[in-house]
Write a protein that holds these residues in place. Structure first.
Motif, PDB file in Angstrom:
ATOM      1  N   ARG A 132      41.128  40.672  36.143  1.00  0.00           N
ATOM      2  CA  ARG A 132      41.101  41.471  37.368  1.00  0.00           C
ATOM      3  C   ARG A 132      39.658  41.556  37.836  1.00  0.00           C
ATOM      4  O   ARG A 132      38.792  42.022  37.106  1.00  0.00           O
ATOM      5  N   LEU A 133      39.431  41.094  39.055  1.00  0.00           N
ATOM      6  CA  LEU A 133      38.088  41.013  39.620  1.00  0.00           C
ATOM      7  C   LEU A 133      37.819  42.192  40.545  1.00  0.00           C
ATOM      8  O   LEU A 133      38.530  42.399  41.529  1.00  0.00           O
ATOM      9  N   ARG A 134      36.806  42.975  40.211  1.00  0.00           N
ATOM     10  CA  ARG A 134      36.384  44.044  41.114  1.00  0.00           C
ATOM     11  C   ARG A 134      35.410  43.428  42.114  1.00  0.00           C
ATOM     12  O   ARG A 134      34.484  42.714  41.743  1.00  0.00           O
ATOM     13  N   MET A 135      35.645  43.719  43.392  1.00  0.00           N
ATOM     14  CA  MET A 135      34.810  43.168  44.446  1.00  0.00           C
ATOM     15  C   MET A 135      34.350  44.297  45.353  1.00  0.00           C
ATOM     16  O   MET A 135      35.159  45.061  45.859  1.00  0.00           O
ATOM     17  N   VAL A 136      33.033  44.396  45.507  1.00  0.00           N
ATOM     18  CA  VAL A 136      32.451  45.339  46.446  1.00  0.00           C
ATOM     19  C   VAL A 136      31.963  44.506  47.618  1.00  0.00           C
ATOM     20  O   VAL A 136      31.167  43.577  47.448  1.00  0.00           O
ATOM     21  N   LEU A 137      32.469  44.818  48.810  1.00  0.00           N
ATOM     22  CA  LEU A 137      32.119  44.077  50.016  1.00  0.00           C
ATOM     23  C   LEU A 137      31.806  45.090  51.108  1.00  0.00           C
ATOM     24  O   LEU A 137      32.708  45.738  51.635  1.00  0.00           O
ATOM     25  N   GLY A 138      30.512  45.250  51.403  1.00  0.00           N
ATOM     26  CA  GLY A 138      30.109  46.280  52.346  1.00  0.00           C
ATOM     27  C   GLY A 138      30.498  47.644  51.805  1.00  0.00           C
ATOM     28  O   GLY A 138      30.147  47.997  50.687  1.00  0.00           O
ATOM     29  N   GLU A 139      31.275  48.399  52.576  1.00  0.00           N
ATOM     30  CA  GLU A 139      31.732  49.728  52.162  1.00  0.00           C
ATOM     31  C   GLU A 139      33.035  49.673  51.370  1.00  0.00           C
ATOM     32  O   GLU A 139      33.496  50.693  50.873  1.00  0.00           O
ATOM     33  N   GLN A 140      33.649  48.492  51.272  1.00  0.00           N
ATOM     34  CA  GLN A 140      34.942  48.356  50.591  1.00  0.00           C
ATOM     35  C   GLN A 140      34.744  48.088  49.102  1.00  0.00           C
ATOM     36  O   GLN A 140      33.837  47.360  48.704  1.00  0.00           O
ATOM     37  N   ASP A 141      35.615  48.650  48.299  1.00  0.00           N
ATOM     38  CA  ASP A 141      35.595  48.449  46.846  1.00  0.00           C
ATOM     39  C   ASP A 141      37.048  48.251  46.428  1.00  0.00           C
ATOM     40  O   ASP A 141      37.856  49.170  46.545  1.00  0.00           O
ATOM     41  N   PHE A 142      37.403  47.039  45.997  1.00  0.00           N
ATOM     42  CA  PHE A 142      38.801  46.782  45.658  1.00  0.00           C
ATOM     43  C   PHE A 142      38.905  45.821  44.487  1.00  0.00           C
ATOM     44  O   PHE A 142      37.909  45.257  44.035  1.00  0.00           O
ATOM     45  N   VAL A 143      40.131  45.653  43.977  1.00  0.00           N
ATOM     46  CA  VAL A 143      40.400  44.805  42.816  1.00  0.00           C
ATOM     47  C   VAL A 143      41.324  43.666  43.241  1.00  0.00           C
ATOM     48  O   VAL A 143      42.343  43.896  43.894  1.00  0.00           O
ATOM     49  N   LEU A 144      40.945  42.444  42.855  1.00  0.00           N
ATOM     50  CA  LEU A 144      41.784  41.268  43.088  1.00  0.00           C
ATOM     51  C   LEU A 144      42.411  40.860  41.757  1.00  0.00           C
ATOM     52  O   LEU A 144      41.739  40.869  40.719  1.00  0.00           O
ATOM     53  N   VAL A 145      43.689  40.483  41.794  1.00  0.00           N
ATOM     54  CA  VAL A 145      44.402  40.067  40.589  1.00  0.00           C
ATOM     55  C   VAL A 145      44.685  38.570  40.674  1.00  0.00           C
ATOM     56  O   VAL A 145      44.527  37.963  41.733  1.00  0.00           O
ATOM     57  N   PRO A 146      45.120  37.951  39.557  1.00  0.00           N
ATOM     58  CA  PRO A 146      45.383  36.508  39.593  1.00  0.00           C
ATOM     59  C   PRO A 146      46.307  36.115  40.747  1.00  0.00           C
ATOM     60  O   PRO A 146      47.311  36.783  41.008  1.00  0.00           O
ATOM     61  N   GLY A 147      45.906  35.056  41.456  1.00  0.00           N
ATOM     62  CA  GLY A 147      46.672  34.570  42.589  1.00  0.00           C
ATOM     63  C   GLY A 147      46.197  35.108  43.924  1.00  0.00           C
ATOM     64  O   GLY A 147      46.621  34.634  44.967  1.00  0.00           O
ATOM     65  N   GLU A 148      45.307  36.110  43.904  1.00  0.00           N
ATOM     66  CA  GLU A 148      44.790  36.653  45.158  1.00  0.00           C
ATOM     67  C   GLU A 148      43.494  35.946  45.541  1.00  0.00           C
ATOM     68  O   GLU A 148      42.731  35.498  44.689  1.00  0.00           O
TER      69      GLU A 148
END
Length: 197
Positions: free
Chosen positions: A136-152
């Protein structure tokens, strides 16, 4: 033998110029990236300065090519690609492409024991597309903070502050396609079939 060497070294200048132009890089930008003066770079490209190993190593690194490619070394007969992983900022990056210019592909691995816990967003020129393979990849992009899972997948302009890290204490593997500014990965959808809504 001397004629072959002179011929190979003489061809380096035009190859350097072609690589730089393919990447749409100025001599000033290349000078900043390599620490080699603009005048030396210009003389190398024109052939008025003989290339040395001290000059070719940073140029090969800046252009993302091997020394063999830079000097057009003859093939050795071994068709295998020997990818060399690089570890930076707590991530292992494995280049999947070896050509200069255009979109570059990498496989990135953030290990389970990674120290990449506190986001430190960075910016740079370019455009990136990524696809999570495992973890599970945590990604901070600008003001957004979210998690990507396999296949995303995600795509973004790298001038927006961004950071990647593991969302859990487990390792994360993802693919990254990176292009110069404005160069995007385009996915084509299958055309609609006739009669389909």
């Amino acid at each position: 033998m001397d004629d072959d060497l002179d011929q190979a070294l003489g061809a380096v200048g035009p190859r350097l110029r072609a690589l730089r132009r393919q990447r749409e890089t100025t001599l000033a930008d290349l000078s900043t990236a390599t620490g080699i003066s603009v005048s030396t770079l210009s003389r190398l490209e024109s052939g008025s300065r003989k290339p040395t190993l001290e000059l070719l190593l940073p140029l090969a690194r800046a252009h993302g090519v091997t020394l063999d490619e830079l000097v057009d070394a003859p093939p050795t007969g071994d068709p295998r690609i020997h990818l060399r992983p690089v570890t930076r900022h707590g991530m292992t990056m494995l280049p999947l492409t070896r050509r200069a210019g255009g979109i570059q592909a990498y496989k990135l691995v953030i290990p389970a024991d990674s120290r990449r816990r506190n986001p430190e967003p960075k910016t740079h020129e370019g455009y990136e597309w990524l696809y999570v393979l495992n973890g599970r990849l945590r990604m901070v992009l600008g003001e957004q903070d979210f998690v990507l899972v396999p296949g995303e997948a995600a795509e973004f302009d790298t001038r927006v502050p961004h950071w990647f890290g593991a969302a859990d204490p487990e390792p994360v593997e993802f693919l990254s396609l990176f292009g110069t500014q404005g160069e995007r990965a385009h996915l084509r959808a299958r055309p609609k079939q006739k009669g389909a809504a």
